[in-house]
Motif scaffolding. Structure first.
Motif, PDB file in Angstrom:
ATOM      1  N   MET A  93       0.988  -1.115  -0.083  1.00 31.12           N
ATOM      2  CA  MET A  93       0.036   0.113   0.094  1.00 31.12           C
ATOM      3  C   MET A  93       0.703   1.253   0.164  1.00 31.12           C
ATOM      4  O   MET A  93       0.538   2.091  -0.880  1.00 31.12           O
ATOM      5  CB  MET A  93      -0.768   0.034   1.201  1.00 31.12           C
ATOM      6  N   ALA A  94       1.828   1.429   0.968  1.00 29.56           N
ATOM      7  CA  ALA A  94       2.699   2.235   0.994  1.00 29.56           C
ATOM      8  C   ALA A  94       3.307   2.547  -0.318  1.00 29.56           C
ATOM      9  O   ALA A  94       3.648   3.740  -0.925  1.00 29.56           O
ATOM     10  CB  ALA A  94       3.863   2.421   2.130  1.00 29.56           C
ATOM     11  N   LEU A  95       3.861   1.625  -0.688  1.00 26.19           N
ATOM     12  CA  LEU A  95       4.767   1.695  -2.124  1.00 26.19           C
ATOM     13  C   LEU A  95       4.046   2.265  -3.429  1.00 26.19           C
ATOM     14  O   LEU A  95       4.460   2.816  -4.176  1.00 26.19           O
ATOM     15  CB  LEU A  95       5.481   0.341  -2.573  1.00 26.19           C
ATOM     16  N   ARG A  96       2.947   1.818  -3.328  1.00 28.52           N
ATOM     17  CA  ARG A  96       1.930   2.241  -4.597  1.00 28.52           C
ATOM     18  C   ARG A  96       1.557   3.528  -4.498  1.00 28.52           C
ATOM     19  O   ARG A  96       0.754   3.908  -5.545  1.00 28.52           O
ATOM     20  CB  ARG A  96       0.629   1.335  -4.667  1.00 28.52           C
ATOM     21  N   MET A  97       1.522   4.311  -3.324  1.00 36.73           N
ATOM     22  CA  MET A  97       1.009   5.778  -3.367  1.00 36.73           C
ATOM     23  C   MET A  97       2.428   6.441  -3.951  1.00 36.73           C
ATOM     24  O   MET A  97       3.456   6.352  -3.922  1.00 36.73           O
ATOM     25  CB  MET A  97       1.170   6.061  -1.844  1.00 36.73           C
ATOM     26  N   PRO A  98       1.688   7.549  -4.919  1.00 35.46           N
ATOM     27  CA  PRO A  98       2.872   8.356  -5.679  1.00 35.46           C
ATOM     28  C   PRO A  98       3.850   8.996  -4.689  1.00 35.46           C
ATOM     29  O   PRO A  98       3.404   9.424  -3.445  1.00 35.46           O
ATOM     30  CB  PRO A  98       1.776   9.373  -6.303  1.00 35.46           C
ATOM     31  N   PHE A  99       4.971   8.980  -5.147  1.00 39.31           N
ATOM     32  CA  PHE A  99       6.167   9.777  -4.252  1.00 39.31           C
ATOM     33  C   PHE A  99       6.138  11.043  -4.492  1.00 39.31           C
ATOM     34  O   PHE A  99       6.297  11.594  -5.624  1.00 39.31           O
ATOM     35  CB  PHE A  99       7.369   9.083  -4.781  1.00 39.31           C
TER      36      PHE A  99
END
Ligand SMILES: Nc1nc2c(ncn2[C@@H]2O[C@H](COP(=O)(O)OP(=O)(O)O)[C@@H](O)[C@H]2O)c(=O)[nH]1
Ligand SMILES: [Mg+2]
Length: 346
Positions: free
Chosen positions: A65-71
């Motif tokens: 979930m965290a990784l898929r959020m745009p940076f």
């Protein structure tokens, strides 16, 4: 610089969903192994299996979930500024970091639980270790409740963002309400414009594209954005509107010289000045509704706006000439500059 890739956005689990998923994964593991094994050893082995698989399941969901959020820091400034206006950059980063860190916390808890199980001297110590493990994971997921809720809210917001490509040359269509902005976008687009929402507007924006020999130019109208003085906006609205600064290659300001739209020439003139001040992109004006405008109305408007074209979007009269002018004057130099920059980079 990146854009918000909607297909990559995560499904955001609610805390309760994660808790029940955790418990199901935990109990799914069944005892296996030889019957000759002493019961206590067997029980320890099963417990470890349950901890490993339930811990892994939860940790990997949190991580994903965290990784898929745009940076945020890598996003194009248009999107970064919109997200900052609506969510707040700090709040956004906090939510993503908290969920991402929870993945590490789950792994650490599982590791400690495995040690406790391994070293348990008797059955009571084993049951204590199990109870402790489950309680700690459930506590952690409960603590994460507000961040998960916020993350879901953010994803809903991101999914609704119009699919504006900030790398394309963009023509922003501005002007008071009902002057013919959406009609103009329809006239000049080579395909049917996409109708989408823009944060803070109750009306829908029309996002059109023009195909030019293998290249693409984007035309967007801005209902409820550039149609009212910026000075009347609250801080959040202002920031969301000014995010358009990062897009605009040129602004086409549509004027209705007739009383038809309900907005006076004076009001339209004020808006025109404000847009020219607030944006660094060049702005040109066009007079619309020439099919119903009187010569007197046209004369008055010409004196104020020095229009580059006079059109009627009702039957798209004159709109092609306006586009030819705008593209020739603003897009072609920008495209050439881009080519040169690319050649230098090689
Ligand atoms: N007579 C006339 N009406 C127009 C023209 N362009 C737009 N309209 C009308 O003006 C109204 C507002 O047009 P719209 O494109 O929705 O304006 P927007 O609010 O600026 O997007 C609609 O009723 C249109 O039919 C025009 O060139 N001539
Ligand atoms: Mg409109």
């Amino acid at each position: 610089m990146e854009v918000v890739d909607k297909s990559k956005l995560p499904y955001v689990y609610a805390a309760d969903e994660l808790i029940s998923l955790f418990l199901t994964t935990y109990s799914r593991e069944e005892a296996r192994g030889s019957t000759a094994e002493p019961a206590f050893v067997k029980q320890k082995r099963l417990e470890i299996k349950r901890i490993v698989s339930s811990g892994k399941a939860i940790a990997s969901i949190l991580r994903e979930m965290a990784l898929r959020m745009p940076f945020l820091d890598r996003l194009h400034p248009f999107y970064r500024e919109l997200i900052d206006a609506v969510i707040g950059a700090r709040a956004y980063k906090h939510v993503v970091a908290k969920v991402g860190n929870a993945n590490l916390a789950v792994k650490a808890i599982a590791k400690e639980a495995i040690t406790a199980v391994r070293t348990a001297p008797d059955k009571k110590a084993l049951l204590d270790a199990r109870r402790m493990y489950k309680a700690r994971i459930i506590d952690l997921l409960n603590d994460l409740r507000p961040e998960l809720e916020k993350m879901r809210e953010i994803v809903v917001f991101l999914r609704k963002l119009p699919s504006i490509d900030p790398e394309l040359f963009t023509i922003v269509v501005a002007g008071a309400p009902n002057v013919g902005k959406s009609s103009f976008v329809r006239c000049v687009s080579t395909a049917k414009p996409e109708v989408a929402e823009y944060p803070f507007t109750t009306k829908q924006i029309h996002l059109g594209h023009i195909f030019l020999r293998g290249d693409r130019v984007q035309v967007i109208d801005t209902p409820g954005l550039l149609d009212r003085p910026l000075s009347e906006r609250n801080q959040i609205e202002k920031q969301a509107i000014l995010a358009l600064r990062h897009l605009a290659g040129v602004i086409v300001f549509v004027v209705d010289p007739t009383p038809h739209s309900g907005y006076s020439l004076e009001m339209q003139e004020r808006l025109w000045r404000e847009i020219k001040e607030g944006f660094s992109a060049p702005a040109v004006a066009v007079l619309n509704k020439i099919d119903i405008a009187t010569e007197e109305e046209l004369e008055k408007a010409r004196a104020i706006f020095a229009p580059i074209g006079e059109i009627s979007t009702l039957n798209c009269r004159g709109t092609k000439e306006v586009m030819d002018y705008v593209l020739q004057k603003y897009y072609v130099p920008a495209a050439l500059e881009k080519l040169r920059a690319a050649a230098r980079g090689r």
